[in-house]
Design a protein around this motif. Structure first.
Motif, PDB file in Angstrom:
ATOM      1  N   TYR A 281      -7.973   2.606   7.013  1.00 52.38           N
ATOM      2  CA  TYR A 281      -8.466   3.234   5.780  1.00 52.38           C
ATOM      3  C   TYR A 281      -9.911   3.714   5.993  1.00 52.38           C
ATOM      4  O   TYR A 281     -10.859   3.092   5.499  1.00 52.38           O
TER       5      TYR A 281
ATOM      6  N   ILE B   9      -8.072   2.216  -0.493  1.00 53.17           N
ATOM      7  CA  ILE B   9      -8.358   0.842  -0.875  1.00 53.17           C
ATOM      8  C   ILE B   9      -9.859   0.664  -1.100  1.00 53.17           C
ATOM      9  O   ILE B   9     -10.674   1.513  -0.722  1.00 53.17           O
TER      10      ILE B   9
ATOM     11  N   ALA C  66      -2.883   5.528   1.939  1.00 51.75           N
ATOM     12  CA  ALA C  66      -3.356   4.761   0.792  1.00 51.75           C
ATOM     13  C   ALA C  66      -4.882   4.701   0.782  1.00 51.75           C
ATOM     14  O   ALA C  66      -5.537   4.816   1.818  1.00 51.75           O
TER      15      ALA C  66
ATOM     16  N   PRO D  12      -1.570   4.031  -3.676  1.00 50.34           N
ATOM     17  CA  PRO D  12      -0.620   3.793  -2.597  1.00 50.34           C
ATOM     18  C   PRO D  12      -0.344   5.070  -1.804  1.00 50.34           C
ATOM     19  O   PRO D  12      -0.508   6.181  -2.312  1.00 50.34           O
TER      20      PRO D  12
ATOM     21  N   ASP E 172       0.811  -1.224   0.000  1.00 50.75           N
ATOM     22  CA  ASP E 172       0.000   0.000   0.000  1.00 50.75           C
ATOM     23  C   ASP E 172       0.836   1.263   0.000  1.00 50.75           C
ATOM     24  O   ASP E 172       0.321   2.362   0.162  1.00 50.75           O
TER      25      ASP E 172
ATOM     26  N   VAL F 151      -5.795  -2.128  -3.806  1.00 51.29           N
ATOM     27  CA  VAL F 151      -5.151  -0.856  -3.470  1.00 51.29           C
ATOM     28  C   VAL F 151      -5.379   0.090  -4.642  1.00 51.29           C
ATOM     29  O   VAL F 151      -4.948  -0.177  -5.761  1.00 51.29           O
TER      30      VAL F 151
END
Length: 315
Positions: free
Chosen positions: A231, A212, A210, A199, A149, A196
């Motif tokens: 995240y 996702i 990052a 990044p 990531d 991902v």
């Protein structure tokens, strides 16, 4: 290995503030000239369903062309007769910071693929800025279960790659590893349940961590909590998109290459400022793979930073 403390995600996802920017990537792919389903090692595989290898090649070529038309470099490894799953190049290893570790597969049917990818990395890697560390000692299915990531390695376990392999990856690639446990056999590799999108350090929308997308129900509650903590603006995919392997995707920070069937994911990506690129890999889906499975990213070592005084001396 790191296990993060669970936390409650915010009620609303963050929205993009600037246009997305694509970053050129280098990929390794393997044409599916020998592709077939002659054994069943995941729930997607059914030996009674016919496979059209010629059509699989045409679909694979369309994916390769989609990458190249958007500025990415694609290297091709020669397929080996008798290895029908070698097309799933992501499983062949993991490359981060110019260091490559070839896979050691769980199932005997795929174990020779590890040797084939190791040989390619040994012979062809140096010209691409990649140094081979050889084959993993522990059971490790490459980018199938190891997703970088930009800051940490997200590492799947539960079906193929072992927790011992996570420790090996941390030591040999010198990265921090975050272990995530998979519980649904349909999502037997991490890259079938998580993608991902940007990044860390590469986002062009003002964020720093990052980005996702993931399918929560593929993971234990503890791993879901880890992902939501790390995240908070992740896209949480629906089962409808997950079961067509809509999360088995490749992103360059702007374009997201994914199944053309994952229409909900396409809409979610557009809502975040990404440009989805739909790819039909219906033949390769019969083996349990899609876009990401066909794509091993070759990440070279970062270029050394030149001190300002040296730059001035050359000017």
């Amino acid at each position: 290995m790191t296990l993060l403390t669970p936390a409650t995600p915010p009620a609303t996802a963050l929205q993009p503030t600037r246009a997305r920017t694509a970053t050129p990537r280098r990929f390794l792919m393997c044409p599916p000239v020998h592709f077939d389903v002659v054994y069943a090692i995941n729930p997607w595989m059914d030996v009674t369903v016919p496979v059209d290898a010629g059509h699989a090649v045409v679909q694979w070529q369309a994916l390769k062309a989609a990458y190249e038309s958007r500025g990415h470099i694609v290297d091709v490894i020669s397929p080996v007769p008798g290895l029908p799953d070698m097309v799933y190049a992501a499983n062949g290893g993991i490359v981060v910071g110019g260091k490559a570790l070839a896979a050691r597969f769980t199932h005997p049917e795929r174990q020779p693929e590890g040797t084939a990818y190791e040989s390619w990395l040994n012979a062809s890697g140096p010209a691409r800025g990649v140094t081979s560390l050889g084959q993993a000692a522990e059971r490790n299915e490459g980018e199938g279960d190891l997703l970088w990531d930009g800051e940490v390695m997200l590492a799947g376990t539960g079906f193929r790659t072992t927790r011992a392999a996570h420790a090996e990856v941390a030591a040999r690639l010198d990265v921090e590893v975050v272990t995530l446990e998979l519980v649904d056999p349909r999502f037997y590799h991490l890259d079938t349940a998580l993608a991902v999108l940007s990044p860390a350090g590469t986002r062009s929308d003002g964020g720093t961590r990052a980005e996702i997308a993931f399918f929560p129900e593929a993971f234990t509650p503890e791993s879901q909590a880890v992902l939501r903590e790390r995240y908070p603006d992740a896209i949480e995919a629906t089962e409808e998109d997950a079961v067509v392997l809509g999360l088995n995707a490749v992103s360059d920070g702007r374009h997201v290459f994914l199944s053309d069937r994952a229409t909900g994911m396409h809409a979610s990506l557009r809502g975040r400022g990404f440009e989805p690129v739909g790819i039909d890999l219906s033949e390769l889906l019969k083996g349990g793979g899609s876009v990401k499975c066909c794509t091993l990213e070759l990440r070279p070592a970062p270029s050394p930073t030149v001190p300002q005084s040296a730059k001035e001396a050359r000017a």
